[in-house]
Design a protein around this motif. Structure first.
Motif, mmCIF file in Angstrom:
data_model
loop_
_atom_site.group_PDB
_atom_site.id
_atom_site.type_symbol
_atom_site.label_atom_id
_atom_site.label_comp_id
_atom_site.label_asym_id
_atom_site.label_seq_id
_atom_site.Cartn_x
_atom_site.Cartn_y
_atom_site.Cartn_z
ATOM 1 N N LEU A 26 48.758 18.672 -21.164
ATOM 2 C CA LEU A 26 47.635 18.477 -20.260
ATOM 3 C C LEU A 26 46.791 17.357 -20.840
ATOM 4 N N ALA A 27 46.381 16.411 -19.992
ATOM 5 C CA ALA A 27 45.494 15.325 -20.416
ATOM 6 C C ALA A 27 44.234 15.363 -19.564
ATOM 7 N N PHE A 28 43.108 15.146 -20.213
ATOM 8 C CA PHE A 28 41.824 15.169 -19.519
ATOM 9 C C PHE A 28 40.847 14.255 -20.241
ATOM 10 N N GLU A 29 39.805 13.853 -19.509
ATOM 11 C CA GLU A 29 38.820 12.938 -20.070
ATOM 12 C C GLU A 29 37.918 13.665 -21.065
ATOM 13 N N ASP A 30 37.633 13.002 -22.176
ATOM 14 C CA ASP A 30 36.727 13.552 -23.183
ATOM 15 C C ASP A 30 35.319 13.606 -22.595
ATOM 16 N N ILE A 31 34.603 14.693 -22.838
ATOM 17 C CA ILE A 31 33.256 14.835 -22.279
ATOM 18 C C ILE A 31 32.219 14.030 -23.063
ATOM 19 N N ASN A 32 32.590 13.526 -24.240
ATOM 20 C CA ASN A 32 31.698 12.697 -25.052
ATOM 21 C C ASN A 32 32.479 11.458 -25.491
ATOM 22 N N PRO A 33 32.790 10.561 -24.535
ATOM 23 C CA PRO A 33 33.686 9.445 -24.850
ATOM 24 C C PRO A 33 33.158 8.520 -25.937
ATOM 25 N N GLN A 34 34.078 8.105 -26.815
ATOM 26 C CA GLN A 34 33.755 7.205 -27.909
ATOM 27 C C GLN A 34 34.254 5.784 -27.633
ATOM 28 N N ALA A 35 34.847 5.563 -26.490
ATOM 29 C CA ALA A 35 35.325 4.247 -26.062
ATOM 30 C C ALA A 35 35.290 4.230 -24.539
ATOM 31 N N GLU A 36 35.489 3.045 -23.966
ATOM 32 C CA GLU A 36 35.486 2.934 -22.505
ATOM 33 C C GLU A 36 36.472 3.925 -21.880
ATOM 34 N N ILE A 37 37.646 4.032 -22.472
ATOM 35 C CA ILE A 37 38.619 5.060 -22.079
ATOM 36 C C ILE A 37 38.804 5.974 -23.282
ATOM 37 N N HIS A 38 38.587 7.260 -23.082
ATOM 38 C CA HIS A 38 38.768 8.261 -24.144
ATOM 39 C C HIS A 38 39.319 9.521 -23.488
ATOM 40 N N THR A 39 40.627 9.666 -23.602
ATOM 41 C CA THR A 39 41.342 10.777 -22.975
ATOM 42 C C THR A 39 41.939 11.654 -24.063
ATOM 43 N N LEU A 40 41.908 12.952 -23.858
ATOM 44 C CA LEU A 40 42.536 13.892 -24.772
ATOM 45 C C LEU A 40 43.847 14.368 -24.160
ATOM 46 N N LEU A 100 43.208 9.441 -27.081
ATOM 47 C CA LEU A 100 43.739 8.169 -26.596
ATOM 48 C C LEU A 100 42.521 7.298 -26.274
ATOM 49 N N PHE A 101 42.354 6.222 -27.052
ATOM 50 C CA PHE A 101 41.218 5.318 -26.897
ATOM 51 C C PHE A 101 41.695 3.983 -26.364
ATOM 52 N N GLY A 102 40.936 3.360 -25.475
ATOM 53 C CA GLY A 102 41.278 2.037 -24.991
ATOM 54 C C GLY A 102 40.226 1.485 -24.066
ATOM 55 N N GLY A 103 40.608 0.380 -23.415
ATOM 56 C CA GLY A 103 39.716 -0.260 -22.459
ATOM 57 C C GLY A 103 38.751 -1.244 -23.077
ATOM 58 N N GLN A 104 38.828 -1.440 -24.390
ATOM 59 C CA GLN A 104 37.937 -2.351 -25.096
ATOM 60 C C GLN A 104 38.525 -2.631 -26.478
ATOM 61 N N PRO A 105 38.095 -3.709 -27.144
ATOM 62 C CA PRO A 105 38.511 -3.904 -28.536
ATOM 63 C C PRO A 105 37.966 -2.745 -29.373
#
Length: 126
Positions: A35-49, A113-118
């Motif tokens: 199961l993948a879902f968005e982190d409720i406290n994102p540390q990057a533009e994209i932060h999925t668990l 899973l972090f992304g969407g930015q350097p």
């Protein structure tokens, strides 16, 4: 507070509750293994668990006890989420914390899973 990955699996952890549908999440992917879902406290533009559906405390627990089909299914799910989010190019980062020194806070294996930015350097030297 970081957890000890040698402790038994705790069915009351937040990810176990999410898997049982007791706590809502913003699902972005699901199959029989993960199961993948968005982190409720994102540390990057994209932060999925991404979490496996099995009861595994950490990466160490998963790599030692999961069968080959579960391992392959989970790894493929992580890759699928990265591709679905368009992260393969220009790139992304995966992070799986294990144990006290690794800063693991939830006793259920999960990959960030972090992304969407350097994302900068992986670890700042002290």
């Amino acid at each position: 507070m970081p957890i000890d990955p040698t402790q038994p699996y705790d069915n009351a952890n937040i990810f176990a509750k999410i898997l049982r549908g007791e706590i809502p999440c913003n699902r972005v992917y699901e199959d029989e293994w993960a199961l993948a879902f968005e982190d409720i406290n994102p540390q990057a533009e994209i932060h999925t668990l991404v979490i496996p559906k099995g009861a595994y405390v950490s990466w160490d627990d998963f790599s030692a006890r999961a069968n080959a089909e579960e391992i392959a299914g989970f790894v493929r799910a992580v890759g699928m989420v990265a591709r679905d989010k368009g992260l393969v190019e220009p790139g992304y980062r995966l992070l799986a914390n294990t144990g006290v020194h690794g800063g693991q806070e939830v006793p259920h294996l999960h990959v960030h899973l972090f992304g969407g930015q350097p994302l900068g350097p992986m670890i700042l030297r002290r």
